[in-house]
Motif scaffolding. Structure first.
Motif, PDB file in Angstrom:
ATOM      1  N   GLU A 225       0.809  -1.226   0.000  1.00 35.01           N
ATOM      2  CA  GLU A 225       0.000   0.000   0.000  1.00 35.01           C
ATOM      3  C   GLU A 225       0.836   1.268   0.000  1.00 35.01           C
ATOM      4  N   THR A 226       1.981   1.256   0.705  1.00 39.08           N
ATOM      5  CA  THR A 226       2.783   2.485   0.777  1.00 39.08           C
ATOM      6  C   THR A 226       3.896   2.492  -0.264  1.00 39.08           C
ATOM      7  N   GLY A 227       4.243   1.318  -0.781  1.00 34.99           N
ATOM      8  CA  GLY A 227       5.350   1.227  -1.732  1.00 34.99           C
ATOM      9  C   GLY A 227       6.712   1.284  -1.064  1.00 34.99           C
ATOM     10  N   ALA A 228       6.746   1.354   0.283  1.00 32.60           N
ATOM     11  CA  ALA A 228       8.038   1.438   0.989  1.00 32.60           C
ATOM     12  C   ALA A 228       8.672   0.053   1.100  1.00 32.60           C
ATOM     13  N   GLU A 229       9.988   0.009   0.991  1.00 34.61           N
ATOM     14  CA  GLU A 229      10.713  -1.248   1.214  1.00 34.61           C
ATOM     15  C   GLU A 229      10.777  -1.528   2.706  1.00 34.61           C
ATOM     16  N   THR A 230      10.639  -2.771   3.071  1.00 33.87           N
ATOM     17  CA  THR A 230      10.666  -3.123   4.489  1.00 33.87           C
ATOM     18  C   THR A 230      11.246  -4.524   4.671  1.00 33.87           C
ATOM     19  N   LEU A 231      11.873  -4.740   5.822  1.00 36.02           N
ATOM     20  CA  LEU A 231      12.257  -6.108   6.188  1.00 36.02           C
ATOM     21  C   LEU A 231      10.991  -6.835   6.597  1.00 36.02           C
ATOM     22  N   TYR A 232      10.879  -8.102   6.257  1.00 39.10           N
ATOM     23  CA  TYR A 232       9.675  -8.849   6.602  1.00 39.10           C
ATOM     24  C   TYR A 232      10.020 -10.076   7.442  1.00 39.10           C
ATOM     25  N   SER A 233       9.478 -10.098   8.655  1.00 42.24           N
ATOM     26  CA  SER A 233       9.621 -11.194   9.625  1.00 42.24           C
ATOM     27  C   SER A 233      11.066 -11.305  10.142  1.00 42.24           C
ATOM     28  N   VAL A 234      11.366 -12.388  10.854  1.00 40.24           N
ATOM     29  CA  VAL A 234      12.581 -12.406  11.677  1.00 40.24           C
ATOM     30  C   VAL A 234      12.947 -13.849  12.050  1.00 40.24           C
TER      31      VAL A 234
ATOM     32  N   HIS B 251       4.389  -0.321  23.764  1.00 39.84           N
ATOM     33  CA  HIS B 251       2.972  -0.009  23.932  1.00 39.84           C
ATOM     34  C   HIS B 251       2.483  -0.375  25.327  1.00 39.84           C
ATOM     35  N   LYS B 252       1.893   0.605  26.009  1.00 42.67           N
ATOM     36  CA  LYS B 252       1.329   0.392  27.353  1.00 42.67           C
ATOM     37  C   LYS B 252      -0.184   0.245  27.228  1.00 42.67           C
ATOM     38  N   TRP B 253      -0.693  -0.831  27.799  1.00 44.66           N
ATOM     39  CA  TRP B 253      -2.105  -1.178  27.635  1.00 44.66           C
ATOM     40  C   TRP B 253      -2.992  -0.512  28.674  1.00 44.66           C
ATOM     41  N   GLU B 254      -4.247  -0.324  28.285  1.00 46.09           N
ATOM     42  CA  GLU B 254      -5.336   0.022  29.218  1.00 46.09           C
ATOM     43  C   GLU B 254      -6.491  -0.921  28.884  1.00 46.09           C
ATOM     44  N   ALA B 255      -7.343  -1.191  29.861  1.00 43.48           N
ATOM     45  CA  ALA B 255      -8.561  -1.959  29.552  1.00 43.48           C
ATOM     46  C   ALA B 255      -9.388  -1.143  28.561  1.00 43.48           C
ATOM     47  N   ASP B 256     -10.103  -1.827  27.695  1.00 41.87           N
ATOM     48  CA  ASP B 256     -10.940  -1.195  26.663  1.00 41.87           C
ATOM     49  C   ASP B 256     -10.122  -0.445  25.610  1.00 41.87           C
ATOM     50  N   MET B 257      -8.880  -0.829  25.448  1.00 39.93           N
ATOM     51  CA  MET B 257      -8.073  -0.214  24.387  1.00 39.93           C
ATOM     52  C   MET B 257      -7.977  -1.188  23.224  1.00 39.93           C
ATOM     53  N   LEU B 258      -8.166  -0.652  22.023  1.00 39.69           N
ATOM     54  CA  LEU B 258      -8.017  -1.472  20.805  1.00 39.69           C
ATOM     55  C   LEU B 258      -6.714  -1.059  20.141  1.00 39.69           C
ATOM     56  N   VAL B 259      -5.898  -2.034  19.804  1.00 38.01           N
ATOM     57  CA  VAL B 259      -4.656  -1.752  19.071  1.00 38.01           C
ATOM     58  C   VAL B 259      -4.699  -2.511  17.750  1.00 38.01           C
ATOM     59  N   MET B 260      -4.308  -1.845  16.673  1.00 35.16           N
ATOM     60  CA  MET B 260      -4.165  -2.540  15.383  1.00 35.16           C
ATOM     61  C   MET B 260      -2.767  -2.281  14.859  1.00 35.16           C
ATOM     62  N   TRP B 261      -2.124  -3.329  14.345  1.00 37.90           N
ATOM     63  CA  TRP B 261      -0.773  -3.122  13.800  1.00 37.90           C
ATOM     64  C   TRP B 261      -0.674  -3.711  12.405  1.00 37.90           C
ATOM     65  N   ASP B 262       0.341  -3.215  11.697  1.00 35.77           N
ATOM     66  CA  ASP B 262       0.558  -3.592  10.304  1.00 35.77           C
ATOM     67  C   ASP B 262       1.675  -4.644  10.263  1.00 35.77           C
ATOM     68  N   ASN B 263       1.268  -5.902  10.106  1.00 35.89           N
ATOM     69  CA  ASN B 263       2.249  -7.005  10.108  1.00 35.89           C
ATOM     70  C   ASN B 263       3.250  -6.939   8.977  1.00 35.89           C
ATOM     71  N   ARG B 264       2.929  -6.162   7.960  1.00 37.78           N
ATOM     72  CA  ARG B 264       3.784  -6.106   6.776  1.00 37.78           C
ATOM     73  C   ARG B 264       5.030  -5.278   7.025  1.00 37.78           C
ATOM     74  N   CYS B 265       5.028  -4.492   8.107  1.00 32.46           N
ATOM     75  CA  CYS B 265       6.193  -3.621   8.330  1.00 32.46           C
ATOM     76  C   CYS B 265       6.580  -3.460   9.796  1.00 32.46           C
ATOM     77  N   VAL B 266       5.954  -4.189  10.708  1.00 37.88           N
ATOM     78  CA  VAL B 266       6.446  -4.186  12.097  1.00 37.88           C
ATOM     79  C   VAL B 266       6.597  -5.623  12.586  1.00 37.88           C
ATOM     80  N   LEU B 267       7.496  -5.787  13.556  1.00 39.72           N
ATOM     81  CA  LEU B 267       7.553  -7.009  14.376  1.00 39.72           C
ATOM     82  C   LEU B 267       6.982  -6.647  15.739  1.00 39.72           C
TER      83      LEU B 267
END
Ligand code: SIN
Length: 285
Positions: free
Chosen positions: A198-207, A242-258
């Motif tokens: 989607e962004t066209g950026a180069e990224t390392l994938y997985s580990v 990332h510090k959690w709170e109850a009732d917090m929703l987090v979404m992450w992009d697996n294509r560019c983060v570990l």
């Protein structure tokens, strides 16, 4: 245009998003604005979202189909939601403590993951992320030259095979329902450097971990190279805690983060509900 309020974490990725109610269906504009913020910041945290399981399912489907989640039993009545649970006195090894990109051993791994905080301990239990677009951009040229064209071999065997860490010798008191299987011995190749669709950026994938080798290279050669890349990928300057709170929703992009889980909450229960945003051909058209 919506009233989304996006506050960057000030770390290598991550932002907090306010001004939207995820317990209600979202307008197309809101979904578009969230997607744009997600692509820009890679990890989004939405505090104060007392979402039901149905809300979590509806939110996820705004961004793609459900992913295929192997090796976990889903919660009752919700085949696409897994419970990430740890009880107060559990002795099993922490779940997901190693750096990983979710299900990178699949042919079409999930684009993203959503995690909703249900029971959050008063201390510990942070989730760490590391920005793999930034890690690649800053990589020393000599290391980059060694990995430019390599294709790596992924497998779930280290975790989910019968002789893996969540396999037959796992602690009897694990509260999560993990289902080890011979299917975890399967392998899948992906390039180590990929272009984000989607962004066209180069990224390392997985580990290293889900990555078990390099195509066409002996293990004796591949292991030290993968270990060198690993040490670069997880450097502090690429991380977001990332510090959690109850009732917090987090979404992450697996294509560019570990990401990885952390402990430090012994004596407290922790429960999050998780969905994966599956491979979405429409954003690749
Ligand atoms: C996960 O990897 O899905 C869980 C992360 C966490 O428990 O913090």
């Amino acid at each position: 245009m919506t009233t989304l309020d996006v506050e960057p974490s000030g770390q290598a990725c991550g932002a907090t998003v306010r001004g939207v109610d995820l317990t209600k269906p979202l307008s197309d504009d809101a979904v578009g604005d969230i997607r744009a913020a997600w692509l820009a910041h890679k990890v989004l945290a939405f505090p104060d979202q007392p979402m039901s399981n149905q809300d979590l399912e509806r939110f996820t489907l705004n961004f793609g189909p459900f992913g295929n989640d192997p090796f976990f039993a889903a919660i009752d009545g919700h085949p696409n939601i897994a419970a990430i649970r740890r009880t107060e006195n559990e002795t099993s090894a922490l779940f997901a403590e190693n750096w990983h990109a979710d299900w990178s051993f699949q042919e079409f791994p999930p684009d993203g993951t959503c995690l909703h905080g249900r029971l959050i301990p008063p201390v510990g239990g942070d989730t760490l992320f590391t920005n793999q677009q930034a890690a690649l951009a800053a990589m020393p040229a000599d290391l980059r030259a060694k990995i430019d064209d390599i294709v790596v071999v992924h497998s779930a065997r280290g975790g989910y095979a019968p002789d893996g860490s969540y396999g037959e010798d796992d602690a009897a008191d694990r509260s999560m329902t993990i289902v080890p299987s011979d299917e975890a011995y399967a392998t899948q190749t992906h390039s180590l450097i990929r272009t984000h669709p989607e962004t066209g950026a180069e990224t390392l994938y997985s580990v290293l971990g889900y990555i078990i080798g390099i195509e066409g290279m002996s293990d004796d050669e591949a292991r030290p190279l993968l270990a060198e890349v690993y040490q670069w990928q997880i450097r502090q300057e690429f991380q977001y805690c990332h510090k959690w709170e109850a009732d917090m929703l987090v979404m992450w992009d697996n294509r560019c983060v570990l990401h990885r889980a952390t402990g430090g909450y012994e004596g407290h229960e922790r429960l999050l509900h998780r969905t994966t945003i599956g491979y979405n051909p429409t954003v690749r058209a």
